[in-house]
Scaffold this motif. Structure first.
Motif, mmCIF file in Angstrom:
data_model
loop_
_atom_site.group_PDB
_atom_site.id
_atom_site.type_symbol
_atom_site.label_atom_id
_atom_site.label_comp_id
_atom_site.label_asym_id
_atom_site.label_seq_id
_atom_site.Cartn_x
_atom_site.Cartn_y
_atom_site.Cartn_z
ATOM 1 N N GLY A 125 0.736 -1.327 -0.029
ATOM 2 C CA GLY A 125 -0.103 0.103 0.119
ATOM 3 C C GLY A 125 0.735 1.275 -0.075
ATOM 4 N N ALA A 126 2.212 1.184 -0.285
ATOM 5 C CA ALA A 126 3.175 2.250 -0.335
ATOM 6 C C ALA A 126 3.053 3.173 -1.498
ATOM 7 C CB ALA A 126 4.444 1.844 0.056
ATOM 8 N N ASN A 127 3.342 4.508 -1.420
ATOM 9 C CA ASN A 127 3.465 5.181 -2.661
ATOM 10 C C ASN A 127 4.986 5.827 -2.736
ATOM 11 O OD1 ASN A 127 3.366 7.173 -0.807
ATOM 12 N ND2 ASN A 127 1.644 8.272 -1.576
ATOM 13 N N ALA A 128 5.740 5.340 -1.993
ATOM 14 C CA ALA A 128 7.008 5.698 -2.010
ATOM 15 C C ALA A 128 8.002 4.781 -1.173
ATOM 16 C CB ALA A 128 7.481 6.987 -1.303
ATOM 17 N N LEU A 129 9.215 4.902 -1.488
ATOM 18 C CA LEU A 129 10.189 4.203 -0.763
ATOM 19 C C LEU A 129 11.201 5.250 -0.299
ATOM 20 C CD1 LEU A 129 10.286 1.040 -3.120
ATOM 21 C CD2 LEU A 129 10.080 0.803 -0.675
ATOM 22 N N ILE A 130 11.638 5.076 0.860
ATOM 23 C CA ILE A 130 12.826 5.888 1.331
ATOM 24 C C ILE A 130 13.768 5.051 1.890
ATOM 25 C CG2 ILE A 130 10.991 7.853 1.574
ATOM 26 C CD1 ILE A 130 11.317 7.286 4.551
ATOM 27 N N GLY A 131 14.971 5.770 2.212
ATOM 28 C CA GLY A 131 16.182 4.989 2.611
ATOM 29 C C GLY A 131 16.524 4.064 1.821
ATOM 30 N N VAL A 132 16.722 3.866 0.745
ATOM 31 C CA VAL A 132 16.820 2.556 -0.216
ATOM 32 C C VAL A 132 18.334 2.595 -0.317
ATOM 33 C CG1 VAL A 132 16.734 1.905 -2.702
ATOM 34 C CG2 VAL A 132 14.800 2.894 -1.576
ATOM 35 N N ASP A 133 18.656 1.056 -0.177
ATOM 36 C CA ASP A 133 20.043 0.672 -0.164
ATOM 37 C C ASP A 133 20.295 -0.451 -1.091
ATOM 38 O OD1 ASP A 133 22.852 0.703 1.008
ATOM 39 O OD2 ASP A 133 22.131 -1.240 2.092
ATOM 40 N N LEU A 134 21.415 -0.473 -1.695
ATOM 41 C CA LEU A 134 21.643 -1.296 -2.753
ATOM 42 C C LEU A 134 22.949 -1.947 -2.546
ATOM 43 C CD1 LEU A 134 20.981 -2.444 -5.569
ATOM 44 C CD2 LEU A 134 22.331 -0.347 -6.524
ATOM 45 N N ASN A 135 23.000 -3.261 -2.696
ATOM 46 C CA ASN A 135 24.157 -4.090 -2.263
ATOM 47 C C ASN A 135 24.407 -5.048 -3.267
ATOM 48 O OD1 ASN A 135 25.089 -3.129 0.578
ATOM 49 N ND2 ASN A 135 22.815 -3.680 0.851
ATOM 50 N N TYR A 136 25.692 -5.239 -3.408
ATOM 51 C CA TYR A 136 26.185 -6.426 -4.415
ATOM 52 C C TYR A 136 27.076 -7.348 -3.633
ATOM 53 C CZ TYR A 136 24.847 -3.041 -8.234
ATOM 54 O OH TYR A 136 24.332 -2.300 -9.198
ATOM 55 N N GLU A 137 26.818 -8.819 -3.733
ATOM 56 C CA GLU A 137 27.617 -9.674 -2.857
ATOM 57 C C GLU A 137 27.830 -10.767 -3.816
ATOM 58 O OE1 GLU A 137 29.418 -10.991 0.237
ATOM 59 O OE2 GLU A 137 28.252 -8.777 0.377
ATOM 60 N N VAL A 138 29.262 -11.122 -3.913
ATOM 61 C CA VAL A 138 29.593 -12.445 -4.407
ATOM 62 C C VAL A 138 29.150 -13.658 -3.524
ATOM 63 C CG1 VAL A 138 31.384 -14.028 -5.348
ATOM 64 C CG2 VAL A 138 31.542 -11.507 -5.435
ATOM 65 N N VAL A 139 28.128 -14.435 -3.962
ATOM 66 C CA VAL A 139 27.420 -15.607 -3.354
ATOM 67 C C VAL A 139 28.726 -16.922 -3.275
ATOM 68 C CG1 VAL A 139 25.846 -17.214 -2.973
ATOM 69 C CG2 VAL A 139 25.309 -14.848 -3.648
ATOM 70 N N ARG A 140 29.051 -17.000 -4.395
ATOM 71 C CA ARG A 140 30.088 -17.972 -4.786
ATOM 72 C C ARG A 140 30.591 -17.571 -6.058
ATOM 73 N NH1 ARG A 140 28.377 -23.350 -6.975
ATOM 74 N NH2 ARG A 140 26.190 -22.857 -7.723
ATOM 75 N N GLN A 141 31.820 -18.252 -6.363
ATOM 76 C CA GLN A 141 32.321 -18.114 -7.632
ATOM 77 C C GLN A 141 31.294 -18.464 -8.797
ATOM 78 O OE1 GLN A 141 35.758 -20.590 -8.691
ATOM 79 N NE2 GLN A 141 36.364 -19.318 -10.219
#
Length: 106
Positions: free
Chosen positions: A73-89
């Motif tokens: 029911g949201a109309n916005a997203l605040i404090g957004v954080d983006l992460n990249y992670e190597v899970v395995r090779q």
């Protein structure tokens, strides 16, 4: 939907905090094929093949998060954080999260 890394949307106070919305995507790289492709498209130290894969994964993670926030029911997203992670090779995870809120319209 407004998506921002900041804690507020200028001129639009938060009426209600709903909860955390997330999106996660794991992409696999075909090591042999992608290794050869990366040599072909390596320009100035950048691999277009991998950049395109990362963009595709990032876009999918944002889409997943946005859909989840909309269902909440949201109309916005605040404090957004983006992460990249190597899970395995050969496996990369792109995770994005943000606070789903209802803000007053602009």
């Amino acid at each position: 939907m407004i998506i921002t890394t900041t804690a507020i949307v200028e001129g639009s106070p938060v009426r209600q905090y709903i909860g955390v919305a997330t999106g996660e995507v794991i992409i696999a790289a075909n090591v042999g094929r992608d290794f050869l492709a990366s040599f072909r498209d390596l320009v100035g130290g950048r691999s277009r093949t991998y950049e395109n894969k990362l963009k595709e994964a990032r876009d999918a993670a944002f889409e997943e998060m946005t859909q989840q926030a909309s269902q909440m029911g949201a109309n916005a997203l605040i404090g957004v954080d983006l992460n990249y992670e190597v899970v395995r090779q050969g496996m990369l995870m792109v995770a994005v999260s943000g606070t789903a809120v209802i803000i007053n319209s602009l």
